[in-house]
Design an enzyme around this catalytic site. Structure first.
Site, PDB file in Angstrom:
ATOM      1  N   ASP A  67       0.764  -0.983   0.266  1.00  0.00           N
ATOM      2  CA  ASP A  67      -0.510  -0.124   0.168  1.00  0.00           C
ATOM      3  C   ASP A  67       1.219   1.384   0.359  1.00  0.00           C
ATOM      4  O   ASP A  67       1.784   1.327   0.485  1.00  0.00           O
ATOM      5  CB  ASP A  67      -1.090   0.378   1.308  1.00  0.00           C
ATOM      6  CG  ASP A  67      -0.592  -0.586   2.258  1.00  0.00           C
ATOM      7  OD1 ASP A  67       1.450   0.143   2.430  1.00  0.00           O
ATOM      8  OD2 ASP A  67      -0.975  -0.420   3.259  1.00  0.00           O
ATOM      9  N   ASN A 136      -7.427  -2.992  14.390  1.00  0.00           N
ATOM     10  CA  ASN A 136      -8.024  -3.243  14.678  1.00  0.00           C
ATOM     11  C   ASN A 136      -8.384  -4.307  13.087  1.00  0.00           C
ATOM     12  O   ASN A 136      -9.809  -4.215  12.677  1.00  0.00           O
ATOM     13  CB  ASN A 136      -8.967  -1.637  13.520  1.00  0.00           C
ATOM     14  CG  ASN A 136      -8.467  -1.687  12.317  1.00  0.00           C
ATOM     15  OD1 ASN A 136      -7.554  -2.130  11.698  1.00  0.00           O
ATOM     16  ND2 ASN A 136      -8.717  -0.661  11.758  1.00  0.00           N
ATOM     17  N   HIS A 138      -6.685  -4.466  10.320  1.00  0.00           N
ATOM     18  CA  HIS A 138      -6.429  -4.576   8.745  1.00  0.00           C
ATOM     19  C   HIS A 138      -5.534  -5.103   8.840  1.00  0.00           C
ATOM     20  O   HIS A 138      -4.054  -5.374   9.064  1.00  0.00           O
ATOM     21  CB  HIS A 138      -6.742  -2.737   8.593  1.00  0.00           C
ATOM     22  CG  HIS A 138      -5.618  -2.180   9.735  1.00  0.00           C
ATOM     23  ND1 HIS A 138      -5.470  -0.886   9.612  1.00  0.00           N
ATOM     24  CD2 HIS A 138      -4.460  -2.536   8.800  1.00  0.00           C
ATOM     25  CE1 HIS A 138      -3.817  -0.214   9.907  1.00  0.00           C
ATOM     26  NE2 HIS A 138      -3.556  -1.105   9.526  1.00  0.00           N
ATOM     27  N   GLU A 143      -9.452  -1.984   5.699  1.00  0.00           N
ATOM     28  CA  GLU A 143     -10.210  -1.630   7.134  1.00  0.00           C
ATOM     29  C   GLU A 143     -11.305  -2.537   7.332  1.00  0.00           C
ATOM     30  O   GLU A 143     -11.945  -2.906   6.019  1.00  0.00           O
ATOM     31  CB  GLU A 143     -10.604  -0.110   6.911  1.00  0.00           C
ATOM     32  CG  GLU A 143      -9.373   1.057   6.490  1.00  0.00           C
ATOM     33  CD  GLU A 143      -8.966   0.809   8.280  1.00  0.00           C
ATOM     34  OE1 GLU A 143      -7.915   0.215   9.247  1.00  0.00           O
ATOM     35  OE2 GLU A 143      -7.838   2.335   8.275  1.00  0.00           O
TER      36      GLU A 143
HETATM   37  C1  GLP Z   1      -0.269   0.417   8.714  1.00  0.00           C
HETATM   38  C2  GLP Z   1       0.179  -0.494   7.519  1.00  0.00           C
HETATM   39  C3  GLP Z   1      -0.460  -1.942   7.062  1.00  0.00           C
HETATM   40  C4  GLP Z   1       0.260  -2.760   8.838  1.00  0.00           C
HETATM   41  C5  GLP Z   1       0.071  -1.684  10.429  1.00  0.00           C
HETATM   42  C6  GLP Z   1       0.380  -2.293  10.895  1.00  0.00           C
HETATM   43  O1  GLP Z   1      -1.164   1.231   8.508  1.00  0.00           O
HETATM   44  N1  GLP Z   1      -0.432  -0.038   6.177  1.00  0.00           N
HETATM   45  O2  GLP Z   1       0.356  -3.184   6.315  1.00  0.00           O
HETATM   46  O3  GLP Z   1       0.077  -4.030   9.323  1.00  0.00           O
HETATM   47  O4  GLP Z   1      -0.608  -0.559   9.866  1.00  0.00           O
HETATM   48  O5  GLP Z   1       1.629  -1.052  11.303  1.00  0.00           O
HETATM   49  P1  GLP Z   1       1.983  -1.493  12.292  1.00  0.00           P
HETATM   50  O6  GLP Z   1       3.306  -2.655  12.225  1.00  0.00           O
HETATM   51  O7  GLP Z   1       2.698  -0.419  13.255  1.00  0.00           O
HETATM   52  O8  GLP Z   1       1.533  -1.340  13.948  1.00  0.00           O
END
Ligand code: GLP
Length: 259
Positions: A67, A136, A138, A143
């Site tokens: 993404d 959450n 995702h 989402e």
């Molecule tokens: C982000 C990314 C995800 C990632 C998630 C968790 O927004 N789009 O690909 O897995 O949130 O992030 P973190 O590892 O910083 O908790």
């Protein structure tokens, strides 16, 4: 789904790095799906260490990131382009022409999303997809209530994701509200998936994705439909699993293979 529980974050991270490096060693021109976020930063650090020690090279390896934020130039320090350059690509021998991240600054972001989906297919699909998970549930930026059949498209960030990711921006209002993200169906088409989740703030998402109902309310639960998913978690992220003893008996210390 293989549920692999490790005593420490470091041992989970090292196992994921070994998994990725092992895939590249076995198939140097493989296609890796890559993720961003705080959780996977140490995985990239561990891959850089393996590269610097001469244990792996990436000059034939292809990558597709999950993404990117819409509206950020690739050079913006908080773009996922910059993240990948900083943590992995500029520190190893990946060739720029082989690494792909959606262009969040495209004049027509929806067309860019369609193009990205075609690019992945044109490359023959993803061999091994690395994932994190949001609090959450995702994956990528899919989402809650994302279609479980979704492909790469524009997706508005949930308020809790904007809040969580604001730690990387000066002001919460600086966090882009929209992303281009691989869809859930895109992710499920990967041959193999390795998801890493660490820390107590991920315990609920980990429970829902492994043991909860298949539901768009927890997009990561769609991984229950995938035949070759490994979930790498530390003890804190495993805290809410009801069948924890079973997973630990099947994979003691997170090792793959029967006791
Ligand atoms: C982000 C990314 C995800 C990632 C998630 C968790 O927004 N789009 O690909 O897995 O949130 O992030 P973190 O590892 O910083 O908790």
């Amino acid at each position: 789904m293989k549920v692999l529980i490790f005593d420490t974050v470091t041992s989970a991270v090292e196992a994921v790095a070994d998994r990725l490096a092992g895939k590249v060693a076995g198939k140097p021109d493989c296609v890796l799906g890559l993720a961003t976020g705080g959780t996977v930063e140490p995985v990239y650090e561990a891959l850089v260490a393996r590269y610097e020690a001469g244990r792996v090279r990436f000059d034939q390896t292809h990558t597709f990131n999950l993404d990117e934020y819409v509206g950020l130039e690739p050079t913006h320090p908080m773009s996922y382009h910059s993240y990948m350059a900083r943590h992995l690509f500029d520190r190893t021998d990946f060739r720029a022409c082989n690494t792909h991240i959606p262009h969040g600054n495209a004049a027509d972001p929806a067309a860019e999303a369609d193009h990205y989906e075609r690019l992945i297919k044109g490359r023959g699909g993803i061999d091994l997809q690395l994932l994190g998970v949001g609090e959450n549930g995702h994956i990528g930026f899919n989402e809650p209530t994302s279609s479980l059949s979704s492909v790469t498209r524009l997706k508005t960030l949930a308020p809790e994701t904007v809040r969580a990711n604001s730690r990387y921006f000066e002001h919460q209002s600086d966090v882009p509200q929209v992303s281009i993200t691989m869809g859930i169906a895109t992710i499920l088409q990967a041959d193999e998936i390795a998801l890493l989740a660490t820390g107590s703030n991920k315990a609920k998402a980990v429970r829902d994705l492994i043991e909860g109902p298949l539901s768009a309310m927890c997009p990561a639960s769609a991984l229950q439909l995938h035949q070759k998913t490994e979930v790498y978690i530390d003890a804190e992220a495993a805290a809410e699993l009801s069948l924890r003893d079973y997973y630990e008996a099947v994979h003691p210390g997170g090792k793959i293979g029967h006791p």
